[in-house]
Design a protein around this motif. Structure first.
Motif, PDB file in Angstrom:
ATOM      1  N   GLU A 113      13.234   8.562   0.020  1.00  0.00           N
ATOM      2  CA  GLU A 113      14.675   8.291  -0.013  1.00  0.00           C
ATOM      3  C   GLU A 113      15.471   9.552   0.313  1.00  0.00           C
ATOM      4  N   ILE A 114      15.071  10.664  -0.294  1.00  0.00           N
ATOM      5  CA  ILE A 114      15.798  11.922  -0.096  1.00  0.00           C
ATOM      6  C   ILE A 114      15.667  12.407   1.349  1.00  0.00           C
ATOM      7  N   VAL A 115      14.461  12.332   1.864  1.00  0.00           N
ATOM      8  CA  VAL A 115      14.180  12.887   3.183  1.00  0.00           C
ATOM      9  C   VAL A 115      14.510  11.901   4.306  1.00  0.00           C
ATOM     10  N   GLY A 116      14.540  10.615   3.980  1.00  0.00           N
ATOM     11  CA  GLY A 116      14.793   9.593   4.988  1.00  0.00           C
ATOM     12  C   GLY A 116      13.602   9.419   5.916  1.00  0.00           C
ATOM     13  N   LEU A 117      12.413   9.519   5.339  1.00  0.00           N
ATOM     14  CA  LEU A 117      11.194   9.445   6.137  1.00  0.00           C
ATOM     15  C   LEU A 117      10.186   8.574   5.399  1.00  0.00           C
ATOM     16  N   LYS A 118       9.558   7.634   6.127  1.00  0.00           N
ATOM     17  CA  LYS A 118       8.556   6.787   5.504  1.00  0.00           C
ATOM     18  C   LYS A 118       7.207   7.505   5.522  1.00  0.00           C
ATOM     19  N   VAL A 119       6.647   7.734   4.354  1.00  0.00           N
ATOM     20  CA  VAL A 119       5.359   8.430   4.270  1.00  0.00           C
ATOM     21  C   VAL A 119       4.229   7.435   4.016  1.00  0.00           C
ATOM     22  N   VAL A 120       4.436   6.545   3.062  1.00  0.00           N
ATOM     23  CA  VAL A 120       3.423   5.525   2.803  1.00  0.00           C
ATOM     24  C   VAL A 120       3.924   4.205   3.378  1.00  0.00           C
ATOM     25  N   ASP A 121       3.446   3.934   4.583  1.00  0.00           N
ATOM     26  CA  ASP A 121       3.838   2.733   5.311  1.00  0.00           C
ATOM     27  C   ASP A 121       2.921   1.594   4.891  1.00  0.00           C
ATOM     28  N   GLY A 122       3.512   0.491   4.463  1.00  0.00           N
ATOM     29  CA  GLY A 122       2.740  -0.650   3.982  1.00  0.00           C
ATOM     30  C   GLY A 122       1.783  -1.216   5.011  1.00  0.00           C
ATOM     31  N   GLU A 123       2.094  -0.986   6.295  1.00  0.00           N
ATOM     32  CA  GLU A 123       1.205  -1.495   7.342  1.00  0.00           C
ATOM     33  C   GLU A 123       0.055  -0.543   7.594  1.00  0.00           C
ATOM     34  N   LYS A 124       0.386   0.765   7.593  1.00  0.00           N
ATOM     35  CA  LYS A 124      -0.654   1.760   7.884  1.00  0.00           C
ATOM     36  C   LYS A 124      -1.545   2.001   6.669  1.00  0.00           C
ATOM     37  N   LEU A 125      -0.938   1.905   5.469  1.00  0.00           N
ATOM     38  CA  LEU A 125      -1.684   2.194   4.231  1.00  0.00           C
ATOM     39  C   LEU A 125      -1.491   1.049   3.239  1.00  0.00           C
ATOM     40  N   PRO A 126      -2.011  -0.127   3.581  1.00  0.00           N
ATOM     41  CA  PRO A 126      -1.753  -1.315   2.748  1.00  0.00           C
ATOM     42  C   PRO A 126      -2.305  -1.212   1.329  1.00  0.00           C
ATOM     43  N   LEU A 127      -3.524  -0.659   1.202  1.00  0.00           N
ATOM     44  CA  LEU A 127      -4.145  -0.602  -0.123  1.00  0.00           C
ATOM     45  C   LEU A 127      -3.420   0.400  -1.015  1.00  0.00           C
ATOM     46  N   LEU A 128      -3.049   1.528  -0.431  1.00  0.00           N
ATOM     47  CA  LEU A 128      -2.339   2.547  -1.196  1.00  0.00           C
ATOM     48  C   LEU A 128      -0.965   2.041  -1.605  1.00  0.00           C
ATOM     49  N   SER A 129      -0.313   1.350  -0.691  1.00  0.00           N
ATOM     50  CA  SER A 129       0.988   0.723  -0.988  1.00  0.00           C
ATOM     51  C   SER A 129       0.865  -0.226  -2.157  1.00  0.00           C
ATOM     52  N   ALA A 130      -0.159  -1.074  -2.084  1.00  0.00           N
ATOM     53  CA  ALA A 130      -0.373  -2.068  -3.136  1.00  0.00           C
ATOM     54  C   ALA A 130      -0.670  -1.386  -4.465  1.00  0.00           C
ATOM     55  N   TRP A 131      -1.472  -0.327  -4.409  1.00  0.00           N
ATOM     56  CA  TRP A 131      -1.802   0.401  -5.638  1.00  0.00           C
ATOM     57  C   TRP A 131      -0.561   1.012  -6.265  1.00  0.00           C
ATOM     58  N   MET A 132       0.319   1.590  -5.406  1.00  0.00           N
ATOM     59  CA  MET A 132       1.533   2.213  -5.919  1.00  0.00           C
ATOM     60  C   MET A 132       2.363   1.180  -6.679  1.00  0.00           C
ATOM     61  N   GLN A 133       2.375  -0.032  -6.130  1.00  0.00           N
ATOM     62  CA  GLN A 133       3.114  -1.125  -6.774  1.00  0.00           C
ATOM     63  C   GLN A 133       2.467  -1.515  -8.096  1.00  0.00           C
ATOM     64  N   GLU A 134       1.150  -1.814  -8.053  1.00  0.00           N
ATOM     65  CA  GLU A 134       0.413  -2.267  -9.237  1.00  0.00           C
ATOM     66  C   GLU A 134       0.476  -1.243 -10.355  1.00  0.00           C
ATOM     67  N   PHE A 135       0.189  -0.002  -9.978  1.00  0.00           N
ATOM     68  CA  PHE A 135       0.165   1.069 -10.967  1.00  0.00           C
ATOM     69  C   PHE A 135       1.567   1.304 -11.519  1.00  0.00           C
ATOM     70  N   GLY A 136       2.516   1.391 -10.593  1.00  0.00           N
ATOM     71  CA  GLY A 136       3.893   1.678 -10.987  1.00  0.00           C
ATOM     72  C   GLY A 136       4.473   0.623 -11.928  1.00  0.00           C
ATOM     73  N   ASP A 137       4.035  -0.625 -11.765  1.00  0.00           N
ATOM     74  CA  ASP A 137       4.562  -1.723 -12.574  1.00  0.00           C
ATOM     75  C   ASP A 137       3.736  -2.026 -13.817  1.00  0.00           C
ATOM     76  N   ALA A 138       2.600  -1.380 -13.974  1.00  0.00           N
ATOM     77  CA  ALA A 138       1.756  -1.622 -15.155  1.00  0.00           C
ATOM     78  C   ALA A 138       2.554  -1.249 -16.402  1.00  0.00           C
ATOM     79  N   PRO A 139       2.422  -2.051 -17.470  1.00  0.00           N
ATOM     80  CA  PRO A 139       3.309  -1.918 -18.641  1.00  0.00           C
ATOM     81  C   PRO A 139       3.504  -0.497 -19.153  1.00  0.00           C
ATOM     82  N   ILE A 140       2.442   0.191 -19.502  1.00  0.00           N
ATOM     83  CA  ILE A 140       2.595   1.525 -20.096  1.00  0.00           C
ATOM     84  C   ILE A 140       3.180   2.499 -19.086  1.00  0.00           C
ATOM     85  N   ILE A 141       2.764   2.360 -17.841  1.00  0.00           N
ATOM     86  CA  ILE A 141       3.211   3.274 -16.801  1.00  0.00           C
ATOM     87  C   ILE A 141       4.702   3.065 -16.546  1.00  0.00           C
ATOM     88  N   LYS A 142       5.072   1.821 -16.370  1.00  0.00           N
ATOM     89  CA  LYS A 142       6.462   1.468 -16.040  1.00  0.00           C
ATOM     90  C   LYS A 142       7.443   1.991 -17.092  1.00  0.00           C
TER      91      LYS A 142
END
Lengths: 238, 243
Positions: free
Chosen positions: B188-217
């Motif tokens: 957001e700050i830099v205005g640059l996409k680093v983890v692209d959901g198309e190029k890095l689908p598994l990592l993208s998904a992990w960021m979502q899953e991990f980020g939303d996990a109860p204790i983590i969130k």
């Protein structure tokens, strides 16, 4: 001689290494300390083997330990693996707090002594001066630890039982540091202000499984002189 | 018989509540340190009661300086009066001291792999992402190359897994967890996409899953504060570079 239980656990142990590398030596010291038989494969770092590149695709460097076909890379990770797989002659302490202390000091050595020495070697002028100053300060911290922990009865950081994790991690200094100073054109070792550290180095050099593994200074210096210009070339061309 | 049962139950309950038994756990942290966050997550996952001491980095407490004289940094974990520093060292200590909800696997080879990836995260991924963040123009483009290489390795490692730890969050997830929060902020700050959901689908998904996990969130630092902080860091780095 290895007991039958050790031989059973061993399966096949292979170490991919390079004679010069202090990181490889650490792993060898750990293996020898536990009396583990292993096959050693000398890599040509200018022409890395397929085995090395497939075993360590991320870093493509030695040491790599291959045990029962499973590769493990990164010297500190390998040493912990060795300690957890073969229970004789423990390298890390048993108590969780003591283990944490050993890991803390291993990290400190890697970040502040090992990494800084590497940087000092490949840098010049003002940049080198800055790093050498930081390296000296780090060695002062090590000296402080040696002063606090070691005495005539406790020669090593591993405690009364002999060498341990911290000794093995710091051990490279006892043979490579002088050489790096000479080739790098800087000075950090000072027996007068670092007496306990120097005593520790002298004792570590004499450890039965360490002594025969130490390459003579001339051989190390010769290799370093070859490497430093190349490394500086790499840095300058960035 | 009733009284005996009652006393046994009370003792059992007391043992369960560590604070009654006098087992003091204290965490020295800052509101934003991603390294300290690893420890918060670990303590929460294991259900360990602890006290928090928030440090002001510009004005470190005497306690912090006493407990971590070598680095003078957070996090520091204090357990029964004994301090431990360095976040990955603390994680291993926690895992060895409290056996419930294990963070590291049992098998030595898998443990070695976990340590390897945690180290990779700290030694390579962190620095390479930071480089992208604090650079501009052509330098930033060049910095993207090693950063993307590193992220691709993480993508590979996630094949067939929900988390780096497998079905559940483990040591490597906690070690790499900063990615799940910081990447979005930096993008957001830099205005640059680093983890692209198309190029890095598994990592993208992990960021979502991990980020939303109860204790983590529940424990992510305030987003606005983070944006301000990292914007300021970026500005300061540019200012220093242009001197």
């Amino acid at each position: 001689m290895a007991s039958s239980s050790v031989a059973d656990q061993e399966g096949q142990v292979m170490l991919l290494g390079f004679w010069f590398s202090p990181f490889v030596k650490r792993v060898e010291w750990a293996l020898k300390f536990k009396g583990i038989e292993y096959d050693y494969v000398e890599e040509d770092l200018t022409n890395k083997s397929t085995l090395l590149l497939t075993s360590n695709p991320i870093h493509m460097r030695v040491p790599v330990l291959i045990h029962n076909g499973n590769p493990i890379a990164e010297s500190l990770v390998i040493i912990e693996y060795i300690d957890e797989t073969w229970k004789q002659n423990p390298i890390l302490p048993q108590d969780p707090y003591e283990r944490a202390m050993a890991r803390f000091w291993a990290n400190f050595i890697e970040q502040k002594v090992t990494e800084s020495t590497r940087e000092a070697l490949v840098s010049q002028g003002e940049q080198q001066e800055k790093i050498v100053k930081e390296l000296k300060e780090a060695i002062e911290v090590v000296e402080g630890e040696a002063k606090a922990k070691l005495n005539d009865k406790t020669l090593f950081f591993g405690g009364g039982n002999g060498v341990g994790y911290v000794d093995i991690v710091l051990g490279w200094t006892c043979n490579w540091m002088e050489t790096i100073e000479e080739v790098g054109g800087f000075k950090v070792l000072d027996p007068e202000s670092q007496p306990q550290f120097h005593k520790w180095m002298a004792n570590f050099r004499e450890v039965t499984f360490v002594k025969p593994t130490l390459a003579p200074k001339e051989k190390l210096v010769e290799y370093f002189r070859m490497v430093r210009p190349a490394r500086l070339g790499l840095v300058a061309n960035k | 018989m009733c009284i005996k049962k009652g006393i046994s139950a009370a003792i059992a309950f007391a043992r369960y509540d560590q604070n009654i038994m006098g087992e003091e756990v204290k965490l020295f942290r800052t509101w934003s340190s991603p390294f300290a966050l690893r420890i918060v997550w670990a303590l929460r996952i294991k259900g360990i009661e602890y006290q928090t001491v928030f440090e002001d980095i510009s004005n470190k407490s005497p306690s912090l300086l006493q407990y971590n004289p070598v680095h003078r940094k957070v996090p520091v974990l204090l357990h029964n009066g004994r301090p431990i520093a360095e976040s990955l060292v603390i994680l291993e200590y926690i895992d060895e001291t409290w056996k419930q909800a294990p963070l590291l696997p049992v098998d030595p080879h898998e443990r070695a792999m976990a340590r390897f990836w945690a180290k990779f995260g700290d030694d390579k991924v962190l620095g390479s992402i930071w480089s992208v963040f604090i650079k501009q123009g052509k330098e930033q483009e060049e910095a993207m190359v090693p950063a993307m290489e590193n992220l691709k390795f993480l993508e590979e490692e996630l094949k067939g897994k929900k988390f780096f730890g497998g079905e559940t969050i483990g040591f490597v997830d906690l070690a790499l967890g900063w990615l799940a929060n910081l990447i979005g902020l930096l993008e957001e700050i830099v205005g640059l996409k680093v983890v692209d959901g198309e190029k890095l689908p598994l990592l993208s998904a992990w960021m979502q899953e991990f980020g939303d996990a109860p204790i983590i969130k529940d424990n992510w630092p305030a987003r606005d504060g983070m944006i301000l902080k990292f914007q300021a860091l970026r500005d300061a780095t540019f200012a220093a570079a242009s001197k």
